[in-house]
Design an enzyme around this catalytic site. Structure first.
Site, short mmCIF file in Angstrom:
data_model
loop_
_atom_site.label_atom_id
_atom_site.label_comp_id
_atom_site.label_asym_id
_atom_site.label_seq_id
_atom_site.Cartn_x
_atom_site.Cartn_y
_atom_site.Cartn_z
CG ASP A 31 1.09 -1.86 -5.59
OD1 ASP A 31 0.81 -2.19 -4.42
OD2 ASP A 31 2.05 -2.33 -6.22
CD GLU A 244 5.03 -1.00 1.00
OE1 GLU A 244 6.16 -1.07 0.48
OE2 GLU A 244 4.29 -2.00 1.13
O1 FUB Z 1 3.92 -3.87 -5.64
C1 FUB Z 1 5.22 -3.81 -5.11
C2 FUB Z 1 5.23 -3.12 -3.81
O2 FUB Z 1 4.39 -3.80 -2.88
C3 FUB Z 1 4.66 -1.72 -3.83
O3 FUB Z 1 5.50 -0.77 -4.42
C4 FUB Z 1 4.39 -1.54 -2.40
O4 FUB Z 1 3.61 -0.43 -2.08
C5 FUB Z 1 3.73 -2.85 -2.06
O5 FUB Z 1 2.38 -2.86 -2.38
#
Ligand code: FUB
Length: 344
Positions: A31, A244
């Site tokens: 991320d 997301e």
């Molecule tokens: O790293 C945890 C979660 O997985 C992140 O917040 C999301 O965007 C995904 O990458």
């Protein structure tokens, strides 16, 4: 490239080829939110660990406990790990799951924005402050008032305003905030509370930050992503709808909102005329990588644009053990982003 197909991958080959390689190998990172501060590249990633949590569609196996900041003198230099910048045990309001962070700078201070589950199991977004881009960061006692869900990204516009983008469905709980308050009704299934496939998809959120970057100036608003006819993307449009990983960059005066489609594993983007949108869907930035998740940032370094992203090739396909990578990103003459094939 979702997990079910990893048995067909030659990881030896993948991890040795002249394609983007992990920026660091001594820890797992994911991320990546990249920024240039004072001429140097700083990357704010999640720090992946194997905490032994069971896999589920709410992402319980993403049980991260701290953040490390990485820096690079130039895009080709080695990345330096500056050690623990913030630990969940030092955040009074947070209990667990330090997911994807971002950071920004104002008046010589650095602000780390991060999601975590509070003691009631609800994702909130917090801020921590440092005099250095590498931390250590001192957290505020409370999460940002009115914040919820995950994946904060803070964009500074040319007029000096800062905007917080956030949200994520399934484990990110965005679907539980459809009525403006947290819907605590069971079941906890990631698919409960979502719109039907023929309804508009859930929107990521945006709010302008106060001058001290510690609060929201307004109730978070929907970041509307439409098709070429101005119609909202539908929940059933899984290859294009938001899941997301919000990010905002500005190119030639236009606002580019990019994001992950989650369960279909694409990074996509949409273009708008202002930080609030609406944004019109344009296309894919990155095709699926090894591992379930895909999450990125887009950053200009010395006149060229780069995509920072992650995959699970170093861990041979373990979804919650990811590695941050970087590759060049190209806007064509019309401002369209050329789709990147991660392994070519
Ligand atoms: O790293 C945890 C979660 O997985 C992140 O917040 C999301 O965007 C995904 O990458």
């Amino acid at each position: 490239m979702p997990e079910e197909s990893v048995e067909n991958i030659d990881f030896e080959d993948l991890n040795n080829r002249a394609i983007s390689q992990p920026l660091v190998r001594h820890i797992y990172t994911a991320d990546p939110s990249a920024h240039v501060f004072n001429g140097k590249i700083y990357i704010y990633p999640s720090h992946d660990i194997d905490a032994g949590e069971a896999f589920d569609d709410l992402g319980s196996h993403f049980a991260m406990e701290d953040y490390h900041v990485l820096s690079m003198d130039s895009i080709t230099s080695e990345a330096v790990d500056h050690g623990v910048a913030l630990h969940v045990n030092d955040v009074p309001w947070a209990e667990k799951q330090l997911w994807a962070p971002d950071a920004n700078e104002k008046d010589g201070k650095y602000y780390l924005f991060f999601p975590a589950k509070d003691h009631d199991g609800i994702f909130r977004i917090g801020v921590a402050i440092s005099d250095l881009p590498t931390g250590p960061f001192v957290p505020q006692a409370e999460a940002i008032k009115g914040s919820f869900s995950i994946d904060p990204a803070v964009f500074k516009d040319d007029d000096g305003s800062y905007y917080l983008y956030f949200g994520g469905i399934w484990g990110g709980q965005l679907q539980r905030w459809r009525e403006g308050i947290f819907n605590a009704a069971v079941p906890e299934s990631p698919l409960a509370h979502l719109p039907a496939v023929n309804e508009p998809a859930l929107c990521p959120k945006v709010a302008r930050l106060t001058d001290n970057l510690l609060e929201l100036t307004e109730t978070p608003q929907d970041v509307l992503i439409t098709d070429e006819n101005g119609n909202p993307l539908l929940q059933g449009d899984a290859d294009r709808r938001f899941f997301e990983a919000s990010w905002l960059h500005k190119y030639n005066g236009k606002y580019y909102f990019s994001y992950s489609t989650g369960d279909t594993h694409f990074l996509c983007y949409a273009i708008g005329d202002n930080p609030y949108g609406p944004f019109t869907y344009q296309g894919k930035i990155l095709n699926p990588v090894v591992g379930w998740t895909t999450h990125h940032s887009i950053c200009e370094v010395e006149g060229k644009w780069y995509l920072f992203y992650h995959d699970s090739s170093l861990s041979k396909g373990v979804t919650h053990l990811r590695s941050v990578k970087v590759t060049e990103l190209t806007h064509d003459a019309e401002g369209k982003i050329q789709t990147i094939e991660p392994y070519e």
